[in-house]
Design a protein around this motif. Structure first.
Motif, PDB file in Angstrom:
ATOM      1  N   ASN A 155       1.939 -11.778  -4.670  1.00 51.21           N
ATOM      2  CA  ASN A 155       0.445 -11.742  -4.397  1.00 51.21           C
ATOM      3  C   ASN A 155       0.150 -13.327  -4.026  1.00 51.21           C
ATOM      4  N   ALA A 156      -0.001 -14.073  -5.572  1.00 54.21           N
ATOM      5  CA  ALA A 156      -0.566 -15.213  -5.273  1.00 54.21           C
ATOM      6  C   ALA A 156      -0.390 -16.386  -4.269  1.00 54.21           C
ATOM      7  N   LEU A 157       1.077 -15.885  -4.142  1.00 53.67           N
ATOM      8  CA  LEU A 157       1.756 -16.642  -2.986  1.00 53.67           C
ATOM      9  C   LEU A 157       1.480 -16.285  -1.818  1.00 53.67           C
ATOM     10  N   ARG A 158       1.268 -15.125  -1.174  1.00 53.98           N
ATOM     11  CA  ARG A 158       0.890 -14.450   0.035  1.00 53.98           C
ATOM     12  C   ARG A 158      -0.597 -14.301   0.222  1.00 53.98           C
ATOM     13  N   HIS A 159      -1.198 -13.950  -0.834  1.00 54.08           N
ATOM     14  CA  HIS A 159      -3.227 -14.253  -0.308  1.00 54.08           C
ATOM     15  C   HIS A 159      -3.790 -14.612  -1.826  1.00 54.08           C
ATOM     16  N   GLY A 160      -3.464 -16.159  -2.822  1.00 49.77           N
ATOM     17  CA  GLY A 160      -4.493 -16.339  -2.867  1.00 49.77           C
ATOM     18  C   GLY A 160      -4.092 -18.431  -2.802  1.00 49.77           C
ATOM     19  N   GLY A 161      -3.729 -18.439  -1.785  1.00 53.35           N
ATOM     20  CA  GLY A 161      -3.903 -19.725  -1.419  1.00 53.35           C
ATOM     21  C   GLY A 161      -2.459 -20.585  -1.736  1.00 53.35           C
ATOM     22  N   GLY A 162      -1.166 -19.804  -1.799  1.00 53.15           N
ATOM     23  CA  GLY A 162       0.330 -20.993  -1.329  1.00 53.15           C
ATOM     24  C   GLY A 162       0.675 -20.565  -2.862  1.00 53.15           C
ATOM     25  N   TYR A 163       0.036 -20.959  -4.185  1.00 53.32           N
ATOM     26  CA  TYR A 163       0.139 -20.911  -4.751  1.00 53.32           C
ATOM     27  C   TYR A 163      -0.666 -20.560  -6.210  1.00 53.32           C
TER      28      TYR A 163
END
Length: 164
Positions: free
Chosen positions: A60-68
């Motif tokens: 979710n962080a990768l997809r929706h949270g800036g990619g990192y």
């Protein structure tokens, strides 16, 4: 201790581990997370459940949270906590609002699944992102854990679901 966690009856070790990540780090990150959660005292289904829940938060962080983002795993007494911190725009859902999406809908199951697989899910909405945390209690008691930073006073112990 075996490769996936402590031997039966072993209480595990105090662990505090954190790592920044991008999509390129995903496979190694999953392996490291599993290793450290096993050292902390999780094994068998509980170890699998925490790792799957953490993977959902990380993706979710990768997809929706800036990619990192950054992942932190720690043991607080008899509770293993995994936090995933991202820099995304955030959202307004709370863990109590999460519903299983209909079968025909692609996606949207990450947070719901993380909540089902662990004893506790917390979402902290910050001005510069979201901190999503899951917790697994090592004790076999079905009573609510003591109030702490890990589980706030309103936290009630939930047993992870096996019918999903």
């Amino acid at each position: 201790m075996n490769a996936d966690g402590p031997a039966p009856g072993d209480r595990g070790q105090d662990v505090r581990w954190n790592q920044s990540f991008t999509a390129d780090d995903l496979a190694a990150l999953r392996q490291a997370l599993r290793h450290h959660a096993g050292r902390a005292g999780l094994n068998d289904d509980a170890l699998d459940d925490l790792c799957m829940a953490a993977h959902e938060l990380i993706t979710n962080a990768l997809r929706h949270g800036g990619g990192y983002g950054e992942v932190e795993l720690r043991r607080d007494a008899d509770t293993i906590v995994c936090q995933v911190i991202d820099q995304g725009p955030g959202f307004t859902a709370s863990p109590d609002d999460l519903q299983r999406p209909p079968a025909h809908v692609a996606g949207g199951r990450g947070l719901w699944l993380a909540r089902q697989l662990t004893h506790h899910l917390t979402l902290e909405h910050r001005s510069n992102g979201v901190t999503a945390s899951v917790a697994m209690h090592l004790t076999n008691s079905h009573s609510a854990p003591a109030a702490s930073a890990t589980c706030p006073p309103h936290c009630t112990r939930r047993e992870p679901r096996r019918d999903i």
